[in-house]
Write an enzyme that holds these catalytic residues in place. Structure first.
Site, PDB file in Angstrom:
ATOM      1  N   SER A 207     -28.576 -14.386   9.901  1.00 16.89           N
ATOM      2  CA  SER A 207     -28.865 -15.050  11.170  1.00 16.89           C
ATOM      3  C   SER A 207     -28.743 -14.059  12.343  1.00 16.89           C
ATOM      4  O   SER A 207     -29.412 -13.040  12.353  1.00 16.89           O
ATOM      5  CB  SER A 207     -27.946 -16.260  11.331  1.00 16.89           C
ATOM      6  OG  SER A 207     -28.439 -17.149  12.311  1.00 16.89           O
TER       7      SER A 207
ATOM      8  N   ASP B 128     -32.001 -20.522   7.649  1.00 13.62           N
ATOM      9  CA  ASP B 128     -30.855 -19.679   8.007  1.00 13.62           C
ATOM     10  C   ASP B 128     -29.977 -19.400   6.790  1.00 13.62           C
ATOM     11  O   ASP B 128     -29.554 -20.308   6.077  1.00 13.62           O
ATOM     12  CB  ASP B 128     -30.037 -20.409   9.080  1.00 13.62           C
ATOM     13  CG  ASP B 128     -29.010 -19.522   9.755  1.00 13.62           C
ATOM     14  OD1 ASP B 128     -28.196 -18.919   9.039  1.00 13.62           O
ATOM     15  OD2 ASP B 128     -29.015 -19.461  10.991  1.00 13.62           O
TER      16      ASP B 128
END
Length: 306
Positions: free
Chosen positions: A52, A166
């Protein structure tokens, strides 16, 4: 990208680090300060694994463009964040993410991961196969875009025949990609650390010695992104409540997984950023988080130097 060689080990060779940069939204701006402190301490970052925001900062550093990225985030204000959010209102995510990625690509350029000077892995979660996916080849920003696809907020990415989100869904502190590295130390950064006794508050506006420089940077930033869209209407803002709750729940989940991952794959040293250091989307607090990263890294690196 630094090539500092000022701190060799006892045998005369520079000490190397595998750097693991975790997920956690705007708290991840602390990664910038951590990297700066590592450079100045004389360690060489020999590989990077990121998830991320960790993939974003780590990838930009591996591409040799951390200076440009730091200037950009240091100039961001709250209204700029809203301008960068291209609202999709689709069933699979609130924001498309094209404006963010186009802005970053325009600022620092794109490269192929295999051409980077530092081995780099971005970690995403494959919803189709229900496992984490290590992205270590192909377009750098395509890999970053997949790794930052926060569920509910950013729309997922289609990669071959898989749907990617993610990487923090499965591995918010991705140590596993570094396990075969031939480095002296593994340093991991967990952005879900124990909350600070007093939650961090945004600094008040006041004159500073670098205020004029930051104003110029902000002007360039505003000019660069102004054509990318108008501010959301007040009616649109009301929809954030639902997504804020979902993102807080995701944060809780990530913290639990991170603790488990760190227990299974303990690094040589861990840097813990308090999970209440700043909000998920408070990217306008970059200078504060960078300074915190420096402070935390200084303490951690002193232990490795013993």
């Amino acid at each position: 990208m630094s090539t500092n060689t000022d701190a060799p080990d006892k045998a005369g060779a520079q000490r190397t680090l595998s750097l693991v940069l975790g997920s956690g939204g705007a708290r991840g701006l602390a990664h910038i300060g951590i990297i700066r402190e590592i450079e100045e301490s004389g360690f060489r970052i020999a590989s990077i694994s990121g998830c991320s925001i960790g993939a974003m900062v780590g990838g930009v550093y591996a591409a040799g463009k951390l200076d440009e990225f730091e200037d950009w985030v240091a100039a961001i204000r709250g209204s700029d964040i809203v301008k960068l959010l291209d609202i999709a209102w689709e069933k699979d995510g609130l924001v498309k993410g094209d404006r963010i990625m186009n802005t970053l690509t325009g600022l620092v350029g794109d490269q192929q991961i295999e051409d980077l000077d530092i081995p780099f892995t971005a970690v995403a979660a494959d919803l189709t196969r229900q496992k984490e996916l290590w992205l270590n080849s192909g377009s750098l920003f395509a890999a970053i875009r997949a790794s930052i696809s926060l569920p509910l907020l950013l729309t997922p990415v289609t990669h071959n025949d898989s749907v990617l989100v993610d990487g923090g869904v499965l591995n918010p502190v991705p140590i596993a990609p570094t396990l075969n590295d031939q480095t002296d130390f593994t340093l991991a950064v967990n952005l879900g650390g124990v909350p600070a006794d007093s939650p961090q508050q945004p600094p008040t506006e006041s004159g500073t010695s670098d205020e004029a420089g930051l104003a110029r940077l902000h002007g360039k930033l505003a000019q660069f992104i102004s054509e990318l869209g108008n501010l959301m209407s007040n009616e649109d803002n009301a929809g954030w409540d639902m997504y804020d709750v979902g993102n807080q729940a995701f944060d809780v989940m990530q913290n639990a997984i991170a603790r488990h991952q760190l227990a299974v794959y303990p690094p040589d040293e861990i840097i813990e950023i308090p999970r209440n250091a700043c909000g998920l989307m408070e990217f306008d607090r970059a200078r504060e988080m960078i300074a915190m990263g420096r402070d935390k890294a200084r303490e951690a690196l002193s232990k490795l130097e013993v």
